[in-house]
Design an enzyme around this catalytic site. Structure first.
Site, PDB file in Angstrom:
ATOM      1  N   ARG A 143     -13.445  31.792  28.133  1.00 51.72           N
ATOM      2  CA  ARG A 143     -12.010  31.954  28.187  1.00 51.72           C
ATOM      3  C   ARG A 143     -11.414  31.277  29.415  1.00 51.72           C
ATOM      4  NH1 ARG A 143     -12.146  38.389  27.436  1.00 51.72           N
ATOM      5  NH2 ARG A 143     -14.391  38.105  27.164  1.00 51.72           N
ATOM      6  N   GLU A 173     -13.864  22.453  30.984  1.00 50.98           N
ATOM      7  CA  GLU A 173     -14.547  23.632  31.533  1.00 50.98           C
ATOM      8  C   GLU A 173     -13.837  24.072  32.817  1.00 50.98           C
ATOM      9  OE1 GLU A 173     -16.093  26.167  31.340  1.00 50.98           O
ATOM     10  OE2 GLU A 173     -18.247  26.039  31.698  1.00 50.98           O
ATOM     11  N   ASP A 174     -13.880  25.359  33.090  1.00 48.21           N
ATOM     12  CA  ASP A 174     -13.250  25.833  34.329  1.00 48.21           C
ATOM     13  C   ASP A 174     -14.109  25.508  35.551  1.00 48.21           C
ATOM     14  OD1 ASP A 174     -15.220  27.659  33.596  1.00 48.21           O
ATOM     15  OD2 ASP A 174     -13.992  29.441  33.852  1.00 48.21           O
ATOM     16  N   ASP A 180     -21.198  25.547  37.492  1.00 54.18           N
ATOM     17  CA  ASP A 180     -21.888  26.316  38.527  1.00 54.18           C
ATOM     18  C   ASP A 180     -23.380  25.955  38.464  1.00 54.18           C
ATOM     19  OD1 ASP A 180     -22.141  28.363  40.461  1.00 54.18           O
ATOM     20  OD2 ASP A 180     -22.437  29.898  38.964  1.00 54.18           O
ATOM     21  N   LYS A 205     -19.313  23.442  41.683  1.00 54.01           N
ATOM     22  CA  LYS A 205     -20.084  24.057  42.783  1.00 54.01           C
ATOM     23  C   LYS A 205     -21.449  23.390  42.814  1.00 54.01           C
ATOM     24  CE  LYS A 205     -18.563  28.856  42.231  1.00 54.01           C
ATOM     25  NZ  LYS A 205     -19.106  30.211  41.984  1.00 54.01           N
ATOM     26  N   PHE A 244     -17.376  32.900  45.223  1.00 56.39           N
ATOM     27  CA  PHE A 244     -16.946  33.392  43.917  1.00 56.39           C
ATOM     28  C   PHE A 244     -15.427  33.323  43.864  1.00 56.39           C
ATOM     29  CE2 PHE A 244     -16.240  36.060  40.289  1.00 56.39           C
ATOM     30  CZ  PHE A 244     -17.275  35.683  39.454  1.00 56.39           C
ATOM     31  N   VAL A 245     -14.893  32.576  42.901  1.00 58.99           N
ATOM     32  CA  VAL A 245     -13.449  32.350  42.853  1.00 58.99           C
ATOM     33  C   VAL A 245     -12.821  32.974  41.611  1.00 58.99           C
ATOM     34  CG1 VAL A 245     -13.543  30.243  44.247  1.00 58.99           C
ATOM     35  CG2 VAL A 245     -13.758  30.089  41.749  1.00 58.99           C
ATOM     36  N   ASP A 265     -11.877  34.542  35.992  1.00 62.41           N
ATOM     37  CA  ASP A 265     -11.879  35.988  36.207  1.00 62.41           C
ATOM     38  C   ASP A 265     -13.035  36.479  37.052  1.00 62.41           C
ATOM     39  OD1 ASP A 265     -13.872  35.410  34.091  1.00 62.41           O
ATOM     40  OD2 ASP A 265     -14.095  37.592  34.076  1.00 62.41           O
ATOM     41  N   ARG A 311      -7.208  36.646  36.100  1.00 63.17           N
ATOM     42  CA  ARG A 311      -7.031  35.366  35.406  1.00 63.17           C
ATOM     43  C   ARG A 311      -5.607  34.846  35.545  1.00 63.17           C
ATOM     44  NH1 ARG A 311     -11.464  34.222  31.975  1.00 63.17           N
ATOM     45  NH2 ARG A 311     -12.467  36.028  31.062  1.00 63.17           N
TER      46      ARG A 311
HETATM   47  P1  IMP Z   1     -22.874  27.867  34.654  1.00 65.78           P
HETATM   48  O1  IMP Z   1     -23.487  27.949  33.295  1.00 65.78           O
HETATM   49  O2  IMP Z   1     -23.698  28.599  35.683  1.00 65.78           O
HETATM   50  O3  IMP Z   1     -22.534  26.472  35.089  1.00 65.78           O
HETATM   51  O4  IMP Z   1     -21.595  28.754  34.627  1.00 65.78           O
HETATM   52  C1  IMP Z   1     -20.431  28.343  34.203  1.00 65.78           C
HETATM   53  C2  IMP Z   1     -19.517  29.523  33.935  1.00 65.78           C
HETATM   54  O5  IMP Z   1     -19.735  30.615  34.815  1.00 65.78           O
HETATM   55  C3  IMP Z   1     -18.114  29.071  34.186  1.00 65.78           C
HETATM   56  O6  IMP Z   1     -17.554  28.557  33.019  1.00 65.78           O
HETATM   57  C4  IMP Z   1     -17.441  30.347  34.607  1.00 65.78           C
HETATM   58  O7  IMP Z   1     -16.957  31.020  33.473  1.00 65.78           O
HETATM   59  C5  IMP Z   1     -18.522  31.176  35.234  1.00 65.78           C
HETATM   60  N1  IMP Z   1     -18.411  31.100  36.710  1.00 65.78           N
HETATM   61  C6  IMP Z   1     -19.129  30.333  37.559  1.00 65.78           C
HETATM   62  N2  IMP Z   1     -18.726  30.478  38.822  1.00 65.78           N
HETATM   63  C7  IMP Z   1     -17.713  31.375  38.794  1.00 65.78           C
HETATM   64  C8  IMP Z   1     -16.848  31.925  39.806  1.00 65.78           C
HETATM   65  O8  IMP Z   1     -16.912  31.619  41.003  1.00 65.78           O
HETATM   66  N3  IMP Z   1     -15.908  32.800  39.352  1.00 65.78           N
HETATM   67  C9  IMP Z   1     -15.794  33.170  38.049  1.00 65.78           C
HETATM   68  N4  IMP Z   1     -16.560  32.664  37.069  1.00 65.78           N
HETATM   69  C10 IMP Z   1     -17.518  31.778  37.443  1.00 65.78           C
HETATM   70 MG    MG Z   2     -16.545  29.553  31.599  1.00 69.86          MG
END
Ligand code: IMP
Ligand code: MG
Length: 179
Positions: A45, A101-102, A105, A133, A154-155, A161, A167
């Site tokens: 979301r 994508e937001d 990570d 990140k 953590f943002v 969220d 959000r």
């Molecule tokens: P990844 O699979 O670890 O790259 O995670 C990606 C998803 O984790 C992102 O689309 C976010 O929804 C969530 N996420 C990663 N870092 C944060 C953060 O700092 N705050 C909130 N959600 C996060």
């Molecule tokens: Mg996400």
């Protein structure tokens, strides 16, 4: 879930985000200038605010679709297993696609989604992430366009969220626990 008390410190202002989106959209518009229609795919979301601002700055014919993948539970820990909770409504074979994508990570979510979409044989498949990140990366992957590189914090805000909260903040802020 019991919440630890926290405050949010502003990290990227709404104005800075808007200016960056204008620049990115100029580049994306140039890249896809000859497209018959660009399918902009938002990953739910967290990307819903970003995608709304993005498509309004793109000077291209666009279609919007959404995909939901799960990686986080309701907290701050990532899970390496990615599941597709909601798939696209439309076909993307032979189409130009931009995945929105937001945050990238660990990279597991984007990597999984890209493999899935690639298997459907789109014409051009590119990605944009509002935040990156790099220090947390576990899978080697980089979005084609990135709004901002951020440290390992953590943002929340601008669609993103913490346990489904915050959000609706217009800016990106970092969570700071006060206990
Ligand atoms: P990844 O699979 O670890 O790259 O995670 C990606 C998803 O984790 C992102 O689309 C976010 O929804 C969530 N996420 C990663 N870092 C944060 C953060 O700092 N705050 C909130 N959600 C996060
Ligand atoms: Mg996400």
């Amino acid at each position: 879930m019991t919440q630890r008390p926290y405050v949010i410190d502003e990290m990227i202002s709404a104005k800075t985000i808007a200016a960056r989106i204008e620049d990115l959209c100029r580049e994306i518009t140039d890249e896809y200038f000859n497209t018959s229609k660009l399918v902009v795919v938002g990953l739910l979301r967290g990307s819903f605010v970003f995608i709304a601002d993005l498509v309004r700055e793109l000077d291209l014919p666009v279609e919007v679709d959404f995909l939901e993948a799960s990686s986080y539970g309701d907290g701050m820990e990532t899970s390496r297993e990615v599941r597709i909770l909601k798939d696209l409504r439309g076909q993307i074979e032979g189409r130009d696609v931009l995945v929105v994508e937001d945050i990238v990570d660990t990279g597991h979510t984007l990597s999984h989604v890209l493999h899935l979409l690639e298997s459907r044989k789109p014409a051009r498949l590119k990605t944009i992430a509002l935040l990156n990140k790099p220090s947390r990366r576990e899978v080697e992957i980089k979005a084609d366009w990135i709004g901002f590189e951020i440290p390992d914090e953590f943002v929340v805000g601008y669609g993103i969220d913490y346990a489904q909260r915050n959000r609706n903040l217009p800016y990106i802020g970092k969570v700071r626990f006060t206990d």
